[in-house]
Design a protein around this motif. Structure first.
Motif, PDB file in Angstrom:
ATOM      1  N   PRO A  41      -8.576 -12.190 -16.297  1.00 16.06           N
ATOM      2  CA  PRO A  41      -7.147 -12.475 -16.481  1.00 16.06           C
ATOM      3  C   PRO A  41      -6.454 -11.534 -17.454  1.00 16.06           C
ATOM      4  CG  PRO A  41      -8.415 -14.510 -16.496  1.00 16.06           C
ATOM      5  CD  PRO A  41      -9.405 -13.390 -16.560  1.00 16.06           C
ATOM      6  N   LEU A  42      -7.169 -11.034 -18.449  1.00  9.91           N
ATOM      7  CA  LEU A  42      -6.553 -10.111 -19.393  1.00  9.91           C
ATOM      8  C   LEU A  42      -6.150  -8.821 -18.689  1.00  9.91           C
ATOM      9  CD1 LEU A  42      -7.718  -9.431 -23.011  1.00  9.91           C
ATOM     10  CD2 LEU A  42      -7.245  -7.505 -21.503  1.00  9.91           C
ATOM     11  N   VAL A  43      -7.050  -8.268 -17.882  1.00  4.95           N
ATOM     12  CA  VAL A  43      -6.770  -7.016 -17.176  1.00  4.95           C
ATOM     13  C   VAL A  43      -5.703  -7.230 -16.109  1.00  4.95           C
ATOM     14  CG1 VAL A  43      -7.796  -5.143 -15.836  1.00  4.95           C
ATOM     15  CG2 VAL A  43      -9.134  -6.266 -17.627  1.00  4.95           C
ATOM     16  N   SER A  44      -5.771  -8.350 -15.416  1.00  7.26           N
ATOM     17  CA  SER A  44      -4.783  -8.619 -14.369  1.00  7.26           C
ATOM     18  C   SER A  44      -3.398  -8.869 -14.950  1.00  7.26           C
ATOM     19  CB  SER A  44      -5.226  -9.827 -13.536  1.00  7.26           C
ATOM     20  OG  SER A  44      -6.382  -9.526 -12.796  1.00  7.26           O
ATOM     21  N   THR A  45      -3.338  -9.538 -16.098  1.00 11.50           N
ATOM     22  CA  THR A  45      -2.045  -9.785 -16.731  1.00 11.50           C
ATOM     23  C   THR A  45      -1.411  -8.482 -17.179  1.00 11.50           C
ATOM     24  OG1 THR A  45      -2.757 -11.991 -17.424  1.00 11.50           O
ATOM     25  CG2 THR A  45      -0.879 -11.043 -18.587  1.00 11.50           C
ATOM     26  N   TRP A  46      -2.225  -7.554 -17.672  1.00 15.33           N
ATOM     27  CA  TRP A  46      -1.697  -6.221 -18.007  1.00 15.33           C
ATOM     28  C   TRP A  46      -1.128  -5.548 -16.758  1.00 15.33           C
ATOM     29  CZ3 TRP A  46      -3.689  -1.434 -16.240  1.00 15.33           C
ATOM     30  CH2 TRP A  46      -3.104  -0.306 -16.813  1.00 15.33           C
ATOM     31  N   GLY A  47      -1.841  -5.631 -15.625  1.00 16.03           N
ATOM     32  CA  GLY A  47      -1.330  -5.048 -14.392  1.00 16.03           C
ATOM     33  C   GLY A  47      -0.038  -5.690 -13.946  1.00 16.03           C
ATOM     34  N   TYR A  48       0.055  -6.991 -14.110  1.00 14.53           N
ATOM     35  CA  TYR A  48       1.285  -7.736 -13.801  1.00 14.53           C
ATOM     36  C   TYR A  48       2.417  -7.276 -14.703  1.00 14.53           C
ATOM     37  CZ  TYR A  48       4.179 -12.055 -13.619  1.00 14.53           C
ATOM     38  OH  TYR A  48       5.197 -12.978 -13.514  1.00 14.53           O
ATOM     39  N   TRP A  49       2.135  -7.160 -15.993  1.00  9.38           N
ATOM     40  CA  TRP A  49       3.135  -6.679 -16.958  1.00  9.38           C
ATOM     41  C   TRP A  49       3.621  -5.280 -16.598  1.00  9.38           C
ATOM     42  CZ3 TRP A  49       2.244  -2.339 -20.106  1.00  9.38           C
ATOM     43  CH2 TRP A  49       3.198  -2.098 -21.092  1.00  9.38           C
ATOM     44  N   ARG A  50       2.703  -4.427 -16.212  1.00  7.27           N
ATOM     45  CA  ARG A  50       3.077  -3.047 -15.912  1.00  7.27           C
ATOM     46  C   ARG A  50       3.962  -2.976 -14.667  1.00  7.27           C
ATOM     47  NH1 ARG A  50      -0.476   2.207 -14.842  1.00  7.27           N
ATOM     48  NH2 ARG A  50       0.529   3.628 -16.309  1.00  7.27           N
ATOM     49  N   HIS A  66       8.381 -11.943 -21.463  1.00  5.52           N
ATOM     50  CA  HIS A  66       7.662 -13.219 -21.351  1.00  5.52           C
ATOM     51  C   HIS A  66       6.160 -12.977 -21.134  1.00  5.52           C
ATOM     52  CE1 HIS A  66       6.613 -17.290 -20.204  1.00  5.52           C
ATOM     53  NE2 HIS A  66       6.230 -16.871 -19.002  1.00  5.52           N
ATOM     54  N   ILE A  67       5.829 -12.004 -20.284  1.00  6.71           N
ATOM     55  CA  ILE A  67       4.419 -11.693 -20.024  1.00  6.71           C
ATOM     56  C   ILE A  67       3.764 -11.156 -21.293  1.00  6.71           C
ATOM     57  CG2 ILE A  67       2.844 -10.255 -18.681  1.00  6.71           C
ATOM     58  CD1 ILE A  67       5.002 -10.303 -16.448  1.00  6.71           C
ATOM     59  N   SER A  68       4.462 -10.310 -22.031  1.00  3.83           N
ATOM     60  CA  SER A  68       3.907  -9.784 -23.281  1.00  3.83           C
ATOM     61  C   SER A  68       3.587 -10.915 -24.252  1.00  3.83           C
ATOM     62  CB  SER A  68       4.899  -8.807 -23.929  1.00  3.83           C
ATOM     63  OG  SER A  68       5.084  -7.668 -23.125  1.00  3.83           O
ATOM     64  N   ALA A  69       4.535 -11.845 -24.388  1.00  5.93           N
ATOM     65  CA  ALA A  69       4.306 -12.971 -25.294  1.00  5.93           C
ATOM     66  C   ALA A  69       3.152 -13.841 -24.803  1.00  5.93           C
ATOM     67  CB  ALA A  69       5.587 -13.801 -25.417  1.00  5.93           C
ATOM     68  N   ALA A  70       3.074 -14.039 -23.485  1.00  5.06           N
ATOM     69  CA  ALA A  70       1.988 -14.844 -22.926  1.00  5.06           C
ATOM     70  C   ALA A  70       0.644 -14.169 -23.147  1.00  5.06           C
ATOM     71  CB  ALA A  70       2.232 -15.073 -21.437  1.00  5.06           C
ATOM     72  N   PHE A  71       0.609 -12.862 -22.997  1.00  5.07           N
ATOM     73  CA  PHE A  71      -0.632 -12.110 -23.228  1.00  5.07           C
ATOM     74  C   PHE A  71      -1.101 -12.292 -24.664  1.00  5.07           C
ATOM     75  CE2 PHE A  71      -3.060  -8.418 -24.479  1.00  5.07           C
ATOM     76  CZ  PHE A  71      -3.821  -8.067 -23.368  1.00  5.07           C
ATOM     77  N   ALA A  72      -0.178 -12.084 -25.621  1.00  2.00           N
ATOM     78  CA  ALA A  72      -0.540 -12.203 -27.031  1.00  2.00           C
ATOM     79  C   ALA A  72      -0.985 -13.611 -27.375  1.00  2.00           C
ATOM     80  CB  ALA A  72       0.639 -11.775 -27.902  1.00  2.00           C
ATOM     81  N   GLY A  73      -0.340 -14.602 -26.757  1.00  2.00           N
ATOM     82  CA  GLY A  73      -0.704 -15.981 -27.062  1.00  2.00           C
ATOM     83  C   GLY A  73      -1.991 -16.437 -26.410  1.00  2.00           C
ATOM     84  N   THR A  74      -2.271 -15.924 -25.231  1.00  2.00           N
ATOM     85  CA  THR A  74      -3.460 -16.348 -24.486  1.00  2.00           C
ATOM     86  C   THR A  74      -4.709 -15.603 -24.913  1.00  2.00           C
ATOM     87  OG1 THR A  74      -2.021 -16.818 -22.590  1.00  2.00           O
ATOM     88  CG2 THR A  74      -4.390 -16.678 -22.152  1.00  2.00           C
ATOM     89  N   PHE A  75      -4.529 -14.365 -25.341  1.00  3.88           N
ATOM     90  CA  PHE A  75      -5.678 -13.526 -25.723  1.00  3.88           C
ATOM     91  C   PHE A  75      -5.531 -13.099 -27.188  1.00  3.88           C
ATOM     92  CE2 PHE A  75      -4.625 -12.670 -21.210  1.00  3.88           C
ATOM     93  CZ  PHE A  75      -5.721 -13.289 -20.625  1.00  3.88           C
ATOM     94  N   PRO A  76      -5.602 -14.050 -28.114  1.00  6.35           N
ATOM     95  CA  PRO A  76      -5.335 -13.716 -29.527  1.00  6.35           C
ATOM     96  C   PRO A  76      -6.379 -12.792 -30.129  1.00  6.35           C
ATOM     97  CG  PRO A  76      -6.194 -15.945 -29.332  1.00  6.35           C
ATOM     98  CD  PRO A  76      -5.920 -15.478 -27.940  1.00  6.35           C
ATOM     99  N   ARG A  77      -7.556 -12.705 -29.510  1.00  5.98           N
ATOM    100  CA  ARG A  77      -8.589 -11.837 -30.062  1.00  5.98           C
ATOM    101  C   ARG A  77      -8.672 -10.510 -29.330  1.00  5.98           C
ATOM    102  NH1 ARG A  77     -13.958 -14.959 -29.843  1.00  5.98           N
ATOM    103  NH2 ARG A  77     -14.676 -13.058 -30.872  1.00  5.98           N
ATOM    104  N   ALA A  78      -7.640 -10.177 -28.565  1.00  4.21           N
ATOM    105  CA  ALA A  78      -7.668  -8.930 -27.802  1.00  4.21           C
ATOM    106  C   ALA A  78      -7.819  -7.714 -28.698  1.00  4.21           C
ATOM    107  CB  ALA A  78      -6.390  -8.801 -26.971  1.00  4.21           C
ATOM    108  N   PHE A  79      -7.312  -7.812 -29.938  1.00  5.35           N
ATOM    109  CA  PHE A  79      -7.390  -6.663 -30.844  1.00  5.35           C
ATOM    110  C   PHE A  79      -8.034  -7.061 -32.168  1.00  5.35           C
ATOM    111  CE2 PHE A  79      -3.218  -8.592 -30.438  1.00  5.35           C
ATOM    112  CZ  PHE A  79      -3.017  -9.130 -31.687  1.00  5.35           C
ATOM    113  N   SER A  80      -8.931  -8.057 -32.087  1.00  7.73           N
ATOM    114  CA  SER A  80      -9.523  -8.557 -33.329  1.00  7.73           C
ATOM    115  C   SER A  80     -10.777  -7.811 -33.719  1.00  7.73           C
ATOM    116  CB  SER A  80      -9.877 -10.043 -33.173  1.00  7.73           C
ATOM    117  OG  SER A  80     -10.920 -10.204 -32.219  1.00  7.73           O
ATOM    118  N   GLY A  81     -11.363  -7.082 -32.753  1.00 13.46           N
ATOM    119  CA  GLY A  81     -12.617  -6.396 -33.048  1.00 13.46           C
ATOM    120  C   GLY A  81     -13.805  -7.314 -33.033  1.00 13.46           C
ATOM    121  N   GLY A  82     -13.610  -8.558 -32.564  1.00 16.57           N
ATOM    122  CA  GLY A  82     -14.718  -9.499 -32.509  1.00 16.57           C
ATOM    123  C   GLY A  82     -15.589  -9.267 -31.301  1.00 16.57           C
ATOM    124  N   SER A  83     -16.556 -10.148 -31.141  1.00 17.95           N
ATOM    125  CA  SER A  83     -17.480 -10.005 -30.015  1.00 17.95           C
ATOM    126  C   SER A  83     -16.767 -10.398 -28.735  1.00 17.95           C
ATOM    127  CB  SER A  83     -18.710 -10.895 -30.213  1.00 17.95           C
ATOM    128  OG  SER A  83     -18.311 -12.246 -30.340  1.00 17.95           O
TER     129      SER A  83
END
Length: 860
Positions: free
Chosen positions: A587-596, A623-640
């Motif tokens: 969903p993260l990759v697909s949401t980026w494609g949707y946003w683009r 709206h998609i940008s905000a949804a991405f940030a809210g749904t994938f909060p660890r996208a840029f956290s550097g975590g596992s």
């Protein structure tokens, strides 16, 4: 003026656009302030249109005369006013000729061999030789003009009086054969003679009719239409009279020497069955059968509007190898796509079996398997007596090696030559550096692009031969820096639009010859090509026609994605295909494609003046940008990483978050540092979807040193690994030469865009289209000593070369007439010299320059 073109083609024959775009380049004048166009029914005339003197710097203008009728010839010319107010002389004459615009213009009938006529039978023609069709006619006087309009269902080869009507091959182009067949118009005036004449057509099934069988490889089977042809010859005599000769009941059919052709599995030819002179007037056709005239298929005949496939290279075998069991294997030196041609002098009746492939096994034999080339794939040839030359005509292969079973031992390497095929888009790019490894990387990427540039952009030329769509837009810059693809990509878009379903879905392949399941049919990073490509054509060539033509389909696709999304998040798709790290959530990759896609839709609407749509899609993008940030909060956290929900934190998720601009400003440097260090150490873990974004994001942030270190690395994964392990074309996987899979696959080629834009510095300034305003900003990372890069823009050639020498740095820039540039020197800690005369300093290392040749130096 030079390079006068209609629809981005030079003097096209048989077009259908009645309001074509006319374009030109400047010579001499460095700027244009006005233009004057004239079009007429004869060269130098203005009886069809006179634009008058127009105050404009535009060099791409829509034809403004009355819509021309079928067969009309329009001559046009242009003059321009320069910056000093002086008008140039008129340009040389250009022309375009209309094709057959209405269905009623076709008086010919579709015809076929009686044995191939079995409506609705996917096995029609199986086991039968490919048919020869011939018709004779009489020319009663001197010929002023003759045009042959011809199309086929499958693949056809047409001739007049025993001579081919074109050097184009594998005609017609891929289309949805249930809806549209592309026809071509040929000038055959020089092929006709007074008296008896003949037209010949050889038919093959091509990808339109893939019948099922068990002995050879097939990606799929199914029929969009059994082989048939339609041809209409229109002759105008010097006295003004005209006659038309078309395919119909008077034609005859017989079996040809090609006894079988399967688009995937191979082609069989028995040269002993050759019918000498069959397509010449007066040939003995006493044993032939009348053709079948089937019911006309419910398809539209539409003119081909881009360059055809041609033989573009001829590569003789560099070596004849002998496998451990004595089998002859010919090496043409590099992985290619096309035909293996035999040149032999042998007695009749020898059976040869040719296996194409990209790799050899430990015994020296060609490797074929489903994951690599598909298997088994082979062509067979039975010799006739004496000197002879043969290659397949109705299909093609991907290969470097050709294993020839049954060949006498005395035959040398001269027996095999590779005829390299591709869509004949004009080469546009040059890229070369002081580093041999980087040069080799560019070469293998370019070879893979060529190997997949057919009537659609395929992903490999052997086991697939299908138009998977993600590469068409994700790697648009890679293709467009290297080739002029303005007309070609517009035609690709037509096939995508035809494949769109009533609910708005754009399938992952177009034409959709086979319907795949789930994400292999429906992924926004594949289907999104329909939205992205019109915008990319506009940005690259300044052409709005694709956006205008496909706007409704683009909008329907974005609305389809919106209907499938849940509160801005799109959950379906293939994810980051073939990523070394599979942990990035789909969903993260697909949401980026949707946003683009949505962001692009907003921009397109803005350019076309559709303010309401621009506002609506702009708001949806936010709206998609905000949804991405809210749904994938660890996208840029550097975590596992993880496999779903918030279990992201992968390199791919960080890159996409940076690309979307959703990383908080204070964290951006940290995320960039983390990704850059990983890339610097060869730790790329992204797949084909995210890879272009990685180069774009790091380049935009000035992290060229990290990209350079990856470019020259040779461990796995890297491009250097492929080169060091013998790849001559880019392979499907990072470790392709040692792992297998396709050895001719350009999906990982995103670095080539960075070569041109990052190392060569050739880009556009913000807001520019068609390279009207250049941004020349080369990077000089690591130990790189020199770069030479260039590409052809709508305004002409832009060229950049730089080198470190004598402790300093020198940069040469060529800006084409009609363009201007901002030139930025890399920060190498060297004091720049004064700006050359005519350049305006914008800062310590930045300069504004008009068209011309410019040299900048620093540190000497």
């Amino acid at each position: 003026m030079s390079n006068l073109r209609t629809c981005d083609l030079t003097d096209p024959l048989g077009i259908e656009t009645t309001r074509p775009r006319l374009s030109w380049r400047l010579t001499g004048a460095l700027a244009q302030t006005g233009y004057h166009l004239q079009a007429g029914s004869a060269e130098g005339a203005a009886d069809l249109w006179d634009s008058g003197e127009v105050e404009s710097a535009e060099q791409r203008v829509t034809y403004g005369g009355a819509p021309p009728a079928s067969r009309a010839v329009v001559h046009w010319r242009v003059r321009i006013r320069d910056a000093g107010g002086a008008w140039s002389a008129w340009s040389r004459g250009a022309r375009f000729e209309m094709g057959l615009l209405d269905a009623g213009d076709w008086t010919a009938s579709w015809i076929t061999h009686p044995g191939w006529h079995a409506p609705g039978d996917p096995r029609a023609g199986e086991g039968l030789a490919l048919p020869l069709l011939a018709g004779e006619f009489t020319v009663t006087g001197p010929v002023a003009r003759a045009r042959l309009h011809v199309a086929g269902m499958g693949v056809y080869v047409a001739s007049v009086n025993g001579r081919p009507v074109t050097d184009a091959v594998l005609e017609p182009a891929y289309t949805d054969f249930t809806r549209r067949v592309a026809y071509a118009t040929h000038d055959v005036t020089a092929l006709l003679r007074e008296g008896a004449n003949a037209v010949g057509i050889t038919l093959g099934p091509g990808i339109a009719h893939v019948y099922p069988h068990q002995d050879r490889y097939m990606k799929f089977y199914g029929s969009k239409g059994a082989p048939k042809a339609i041809a209409q010859l229109e002759v105008t005599h010097t006295d003004g009279s005209s006659r038309t000769f078309g395919t119909g009941p008077g034609w005859l059919a017989t079996d040809g020497p090609t006894t079988r052709s399967h688009w995937f599995g191979g082609e069989d030819h028995d040269a002993r069955l050759t019918v000498d002179g069959w397509d010449a007037p007066g040939a003995d056709r006493s044993g032939w059968r009348p053709v079948t005239v089937p019911d006309a298929p419910a398809v539209a005949l539409r003119a081909r509007a881009c360059p055809p496939i041609r033989v573009t290279e001829t590569l003789p075998a560099v070596e004849k190898l002998v496998a451990k069991d004595g089998t002859a294997v010919f090496d043409v030196g590099t992985v290619v796509a096309g035909w293996a041609e035999l040149r032999l002098d042998l007695p009749a009746g020898r059976f040869l079996r040719l296996l194409p492939g990209d790799q050899l096994d430990d015994f020296g034999r060609v490797i074929q398997s489903k994951p690599t080339t598909g298997a088994p794939i082979f062509n067979t040839y039975v010799t006739k007596e004496g000197p002879q030359t043969w290659h397949p005509s109705f299909r093609y292969d991907g290969f470097r090696y050709v294993e020839v079973q049954g060949l006498p031992g005395h035959v040398g390497p001269e027996a095999v030559t590779a005829l390299v095929l591709r869509a004949d888009n004009t080469p546009a790019g040059v890229f070369e550096t002081s580093d041999p490894l980087v040069n080799d990387i560019h070469k293998i990427i370019d070879r893979a692009v060529r190997g997949n540039m057919y009537s659609v952009l395929t992903d490999c030329p052997h086991r697939e031969k299908l138009g998977w769509l993600e590469q068409t837009h994700l790697l648009f810059d890679v293709v467009a820096y290297n080739y002029d693809v303005a007309a070609y990509y517009r035609e690709l878009l037509v096939t995508m639009a035809e494949a769109q379903t009533p609910d708005g879905l754009v399938p992952d392949i177009a034409p959709e010859y086979v319907v795949f399941d789930g994400p292999f049919r429906d992924d926004p990073n594949w289907g999104g090509a329909l939205v992205r490509l019109p915008w990319q054509l506009y940005r690259w060539y300044g052409d709005t026609s694709a956006m205008e033509r496909h706007y409704d389909g683009m909008r329907r696709y974005v609305d389809y994605l919106t209907g499938r999304a849940e509160d801005g998040v799109l959950g379906h798709g293939l994810g980051d295909w073939l990523a070394p790290d599979p942990a990035t959530p789909v969903p993260l990759v697909s949401t980026w494609g949707y946003w683009r896609a949505t962001r692009t839709m907003a921009r397109v609407a803005g350019v076309l003046g559709r303010g309401d749509d621009a506002a609506r899609y702009g708001a949806l993008t936010e709206h998609i940008s905000a949804a991405f940030a809210g749904t994938f909060p660890r996208a840029f956290s550097g975590g596992s990483g993880g496999s779903g929900g918030s279990g992201e934190g992968t390199q791919a998720s960080e890159i996409l978050a940076l690309d979307m601009g959703v990383v908080p400003g204070d964290l951006v440097p940290h995320v960039l540092d983390r990704v850059s260090e990983a890339v610097r150490g060869g730790g790329i873990t992204v797949g084909e979807v995210v890879l272009p974004a990685l180069f774009r994001v790091l380049s935009r942030a000035g992290r060229h040193d990290a990209l350079w270190q990856f470019a020259v690395s040779t461990g796995n994964p890297s491009y250097g690994y492929q080169v060091r392990h013998g790849a001559t074309a880019l392979t499907e996987a990072w470790d392709g030469p040692t792992r297998g899979l396709s050895q001719n696959h350009y999906m990982l080629g995103a670095i080539d865009s960075w070569f041109y834009r990052g190392l060569g510095g050739i880009g556009q300034a913000p807001g520019s289209t068609g390279f009207r305003r250049l941004l020349i900003e080369p990077a000089a990372p690591g130990g790189l000593e020199a770069v030479r890069a260039g590409t052809t823009t709508p305004y002409g050639r832009v060229a950049v070369s730089w080198e470190r020498r004598d402790g300093g740095f020198a940069l040469d820039v060529e800006v084409p007439p009609g363009s201007s540039a901002e030139v930025r020197l890399p920060d190498l800690g060297l004091p720049p010299h004064a700006a050359p005369e005519g350049a305006v300093a914008l800062g310590e290392r930045a300069f504004d320059v008009p068209a011309g040749h410019w040299t900048f130096e620093a540190g000497r």
